[in-house]
Design a protein around this motif. Sequence first.
Motif, mmCIF file in Angstrom:
data_model
loop_
_atom_site.group_PDB
_atom_site.id
_atom_site.type_symbol
_atom_site.label_atom_id
_atom_site.label_comp_id
_atom_site.label_asym_id
_atom_site.label_seq_id
_atom_site.Cartn_x
_atom_site.Cartn_y
_atom_site.Cartn_z
ATOM 1 N N VAL A 138 12.754 -11.900 10.857
ATOM 2 C CA VAL A 138 13.931 -11.990 9.986
ATOM 3 C C VAL A 138 13.507 -12.345 8.568
ATOM 4 N N ALA A 139 12.609 -13.335 8.449
ATOM 5 C CA ALA A 139 12.158 -13.768 7.131
ATOM 6 C C ALA A 139 11.485 -12.639 6.366
ATOM 7 N N TRP A 140 10.612 -11.898 7.039
ATOM 8 C CA TRP A 140 9.891 -10.825 6.353
ATOM 9 C C TRP A 140 10.801 -9.659 6.020
ATOM 10 N N THR A 141 11.768 -9.373 6.883
ATOM 11 C CA THR A 141 12.725 -8.304 6.586
ATOM 12 C C THR A 141 13.521 -8.625 5.332
ATOM 13 N N ILE A 142 13.996 -9.865 5.244
ATOM 14 C CA ILE A 142 14.747 -10.296 4.067
ATOM 15 C C ILE A 142 13.881 -10.202 2.820
ATOM 16 N N ALA A 143 12.635 -10.638 2.931
ATOM 17 C CA ALA A 143 11.731 -10.611 1.776
ATOM 18 C C ALA A 143 11.461 -9.180 1.317
ATOM 19 N N VAL A 144 11.243 -8.280 2.263
ATOM 20 C CA VAL A 144 10.944 -6.886 1.915
ATOM 21 C C VAL A 144 12.135 -6.228 1.224
ATOM 22 N N ILE A 145 13.349 -6.450 1.745
ATOM 23 C CA ILE A 145 14.537 -5.857 1.126
ATOM 24 C C ILE A 145 14.721 -6.376 -0.297
ATOM 25 N N SER A 146 14.501 -7.682 -0.482
ATOM 26 C CA SER A 146 14.622 -8.260 -1.829
ATOM 27 C C SER A 146 13.609 -7.632 -2.780
ATOM 28 N N GLY A 147 12.380 -7.456 -2.308
ATOM 29 C CA GLY A 147 11.363 -6.840 -3.144
ATOM 30 C C GLY A 147 11.671 -5.395 -3.462
ATOM 31 N N LEU A 148 12.164 -4.659 -2.471
ATOM 32 C CA LEU A 148 12.502 -3.257 -2.700
ATOM 33 C C LEU A 148 13.612 -3.112 -3.741
ATOM 34 N N ALA A 149 14.559 -4.038 -3.734
ATOM 35 C CA ALA A 149 15.642 -3.978 -4.718
ATOM 36 C C ALA A 149 15.101 -4.155 -6.135
ATOM 37 N N LEU A 150 14.164 -5.077 -6.315
ATOM 38 C CA LEU A 150 13.567 -5.278 -7.634
ATOM 39 C C LEU A 150 12.756 -4.055 -8.060
ATOM 40 N N VAL A 151 12.023 -3.478 -7.110
ATOM 41 C CA VAL A 151 11.251 -2.266 -7.418
ATOM 42 C C VAL A 151 12.183 -1.115 -7.762
ATOM 43 N N ALA A 152 13.279 -0.982 -7.023
ATOM 44 C CA ALA A 152 14.236 0.095 -7.281
ATOM 45 C C ALA A 152 14.822 -0.017 -8.679
ATOM 46 N N SER A 153 15.135 -1.236 -9.101
ATOM 47 C CA SER A 153 15.688 -1.416 -10.444
ATOM 48 C C SER A 153 14.669 -1.037 -11.505
ATOM 49 N N ALA A 154 13.393 -1.371 -11.271
ATOM 50 C CA ALA A 154 12.351 -1.030 -12.238
ATOM 51 C C ALA A 154 12.165 0.484 -12.332
ATOM 52 N N ILE A 155 12.138 1.170 -11.188
ATOM 53 C CA ILE A 155 11.963 2.627 -11.192
ATOM 54 C C ILE A 155 13.164 3.305 -11.849
ATOM 55 N N THR A 156 14.358 2.829 -11.524
ATOM 56 C CA THR A 156 15.569 3.416 -12.103
ATOM 57 C C THR A 156 15.589 3.246 -13.615
ATOM 58 N N SER A 157 15.163 2.086 -14.081
ATOM 59 C CA SER A 157 15.091 1.856 -15.516
ATOM 60 C C SER A 157 14.084 2.804 -16.170
ATOM 61 N N GLY A 158 12.938 3.021 -15.513
ATOM 62 C CA GLY A 158 11.937 3.932 -16.047
ATOM 63 C C GLY A 158 12.417 5.361 -16.107
ATOM 64 N N LEU A 159 13.345 5.715 -15.221
ATOM 65 C CA LEU A 159 13.896 7.072 -15.222
ATOM 66 C C LEU A 159 15.004 7.242 -16.249
ATOM 67 N N GLY A 160 15.361 6.148 -16.942
ATOM 68 C CA GLY A 160 16.362 6.236 -18.001
ATOM 69 C C GLY A 160 17.766 5.886 -17.587
ATOM 70 N N HIS A 161 17.971 5.456 -16.352
ATOM 71 C CA HIS A 161 19.306 5.083 -15.891
ATOM 72 C C HIS A 161 19.497 3.582 -16.122
ATOM 73 N N SER A 162 19.716 3.215 -17.360
ATOM 74 C CA SER A 162 19.734 1.802 -17.724
ATOM 75 C C SER A 162 20.902 1.051 -17.097
ATOM 76 N N ASN A 163 22.063 1.683 -17.009
ATOM 77 C CA ASN A 163 23.235 1.022 -16.450
ATOM 78 C C ASN A 163 23.032 0.715 -14.974
ATOM 79 N N THR A 164 22.541 1.710 -14.237
ATOM 80 C CA THR A 164 22.266 1.509 -12.818
ATOM 81 C C THR A 164 21.193 0.445 -12.613
ATOM 82 N N ALA A 165 20.131 0.515 -13.400
ATOM 83 C CA ALA A 165 19.041 -0.456 -13.273
ATOM 84 C C ALA A 165 19.536 -1.866 -13.527
ATOM 85 N N ALA A 166 20.409 -2.028 -14.521
ATOM 86 C CA ALA A 166 20.931 -3.359 -14.824
ATOM 87 C C ALA A 166 21.749 -3.901 -13.661
#
Length: 724
Positions: free
Chosen positions: A169-197
Motif C-alpha cells: 500500500v505504501a509503495w503504491t501510494i508513493a508511486v502514484i504521487s511520483g507519477l503525478a509530479l512527473v505527469a505535470s512536468a511532462i505536460t508543462s514541457g509540451l506547452g499545456h501550462s494550464n493542465t500542468a498547473a
Amino acid sequence: MKPSIPSLISTALLLGSAPFTCAERLLKSTSLNPCQTNNNFSATLFDVTFTPQNRSLAFDVVGVSSITGNVTIELIVLAYGLNVYKTTINPCDSDDFQGLCPMNEGQINLNSNADIPASSLKQVPGITYTVPDLDAKVQVYFNQTSTGTSAACVEAELSNGKTVDQKGVAWTIAVISGLALVASAITSGLGHSNTAAHVAANAMALFGYFQAQAFIGMTAVSLPPIVASWTQNFQWSMGIIRVGFLQKLATWYQRATGGTPSTILSNLSSSSVRVEKRSMQVVEGLMKRAISQLHNMAINKRSNAGSDQTDSSTQVIVKGIKRVGFRASIEPTNIFLTGYIFFLIFVIFVVLGVVIFKFVCEGLTKAGKMKGEKFQDFRNGWTTVLKGILFRIVLIGYPQMIVLCFWEFTQKDSGAEVVLAVFTIFPMLAILGWASSKVIRLARRSIAMHKNPAYILYSDPVSLNKWGFLYVQFKATAYYFIVPFLIYILVKGLFIACAQGSGVAQAVALVVIEAVWLIAVCVLRPYMDKKTNAFNIAICVVNFLSAIFLLVFSEVFGQPGIVTGVMGVIFFIYNAAFATILLVIVLVASGIAIFSKNPESRYQPMRDDRGSFIKSQSQLTTELDALGATARGESKHGFHTTKSGARIEDDDDSWSGSGGSSDRTPQVTQSQTAYTGAGGFGHAGNDGGARHLPPYDRTGSMTSSQGRFRQQGASPWQRGAGYE
C-alpha cells in the motif's frame, strides 16, 4: 470442563472493521506485559498460538515467579476497551496448569499443545480472524487463595496476523504521487501550462495530505492499533524507509562522529520494548522473544529469590517518532540520518533525471524521431527549469526536514548530525523565505505598474520557471499565500518535533492549527479555481477532523475505552476512503494530461488570465495576446532578451532594453501604448489619446469587434484579477 484460555481470548474479538482476506486463520500473542505495580511474576518467553483449523492451542511460557502458595487465576477479556468476559480458574483443577499448583519461587516452564473442544470454537465470530489490527487483550490476575489479594497481573495482546500497515500500500501510494509530479512536468514541457498547473497543484496537495497523516503517527499520543498501522503507511513521505545497508551506514557515521548508537532492535532477546497504543496501560509487544519487566523502578531494585533474569532485563518504552522508527525496524538514533539520506537521494535522482531527459530529447531530435518543437522551451532553458525543480524539491522536503532536523536538536545523536541539521534546516528556511519575498516583490511591482500581479509573474519564463512553484497553484491576487502556508507547516512541524514529551499538548496544538488553517482557506479561497479550492478545502476538513480524533485518542476527555476503540476504526475507514478518492482523482487527471491530444480543453482559462502572459500561447487571438507578447519582450520573431541582459525577475526595476537607465522607466512602443491605453495598465494608461487607439491583433489590423470589446468598460484582466 473449565474454560480454556483460547476460548476466553477469542470471545474478546467481538468488534472490527471490514474483513481482510487471509491464507490461514489464527490468533496469537507474543508478549506478556504488566498491568499493575508490585507484580511478582515476569515472563522471559511468551508465545501462544491458537489455530482454529485443527483446534490446537500451542503455548510456550518461561517465567520467573516470587509467588508462593496456592493461587486462583482471574481472566478478564477486553475488546476495544470493553470488558466482554470474566472468569476464574483454579490451577489445581486443570491439567493444563499443574505447574501452577501450588506456585513456587523460581523459574516456571509451561509448554504444551492442547486440544480445544468444538463447542468453544462456536463462541468465536468469523470476523475475529480477519479484522486487521485487533484492539483486544486478556488480563490475568494471580490472586492469593488465602487472602484474595492480587499478587501479580499480566496482560497479553492479541493478533490475528492481519494489519493495515502494508508495504504494498505504501509503495503504491508513493508511486502514484511520483507519477503525478512527473505527469505535470511532462505536460508543462509540451506547452499545456494550464493542465500542468492543475495536475501539479493537486499532486502537491495530495502529497501534503500524506505528510499530514504521517504527522499523526509521529505524535506522542497513544494511538489505537489500527490508527498507528494506517499512519505508518505514509512514513515514506518523511523519509522513514528501511534499507539494510543505509542503516549500517548511519550507525557507522554516528559512531565515527562521536555518537552512541542505540541497540533496541539488536537486543530484543534481552530487553522488552513496549510500544504505546491506546493508553499507558495498553501496550503492544512487537517481538517474539521479549522480557516483560513486571516491577516498577522501586521494585526492580529489590532482590528476589530466583529473579536474576528479571533484574538483568531492561525495558524500553517507545512513542511518537521513536515508535514510528521502531515499527519500521530503524534504530531511534538512525531516524534522522535515514530521513536525511533519503532526501539527498531524492534530490540526486531528480537532477539526474532532468539531465538524462535533456540529452534524450536532444538525441531524438537530431535523429529525426522527435519534432523540433517538442519540449523546445525545456531544451533551450533546461538549466533554468532545473533550478526551479530544485526549489520545488526544497518545498516538498520542507515538512520532512522541519520535523527531523528540529527533533535532532532534542536528541543530539552526534555532533556531526546536529551540524547537518543546522546547515540543512536554516538554509532551507532562508531559501524559501527569500524566494517568497522575491515573489511578493515581483507581484507588488506588477500591481504598481499594471494594476495586475499576473502581468509580471507570468510574462517572463525565467521568473515563472524559477519561482512559479510558489504561486502557480494560487490565483494571482493570492500570490502572498505561500507565506502563510510555510508558517503553517513550520508551526505544525515544531510541535511534532519538539513536544514529544506531551501527546496532549501536541493534540491540542494540532486542533488549533488545523482549525485556523481551515478557516483561512475557506474564507480566502486562495487557489487558482473552484475545483482546486474544493480539493484543498476537502483536505483541510479531513486534517481538522483527524486532529479532533487525535485529541480524543489522547484521553483528555476521559472517555470509556470502547469510545476510543471504535473511533480508531472510524479514523481508518474515513481516511482510507478519502485517500482512495484523492488518488483516483489525481491518477485520472495525470492520465488525461499525458494521453489526451488536447488536455487544455478539460480546464477553463484562469480568471486572472495568466495564460495570456505565458510564453508560447500562440493559440490566443484576443487583445490580451498582444499585451502578453509585449510584456514578454516578444516580437514577431519570438522572445528576445534585453541588451543588458536584465530580466523581469532581477532585483532592479528595469525591464526594458536600457537596463542601465537611471529613471528605470519602461520603454513603450506604439503597439504597447495602444494596449496599455486600452487595458488601463502602465504609464500610458492615463493618456486620453491613447485610450482611443484601437487594439492591435496578430496581423496588424484593427478589428471592429475588438474595438467594441474595449469599450465595454474595465479590462478583463482587472476583473479577472479581482480589481473590479
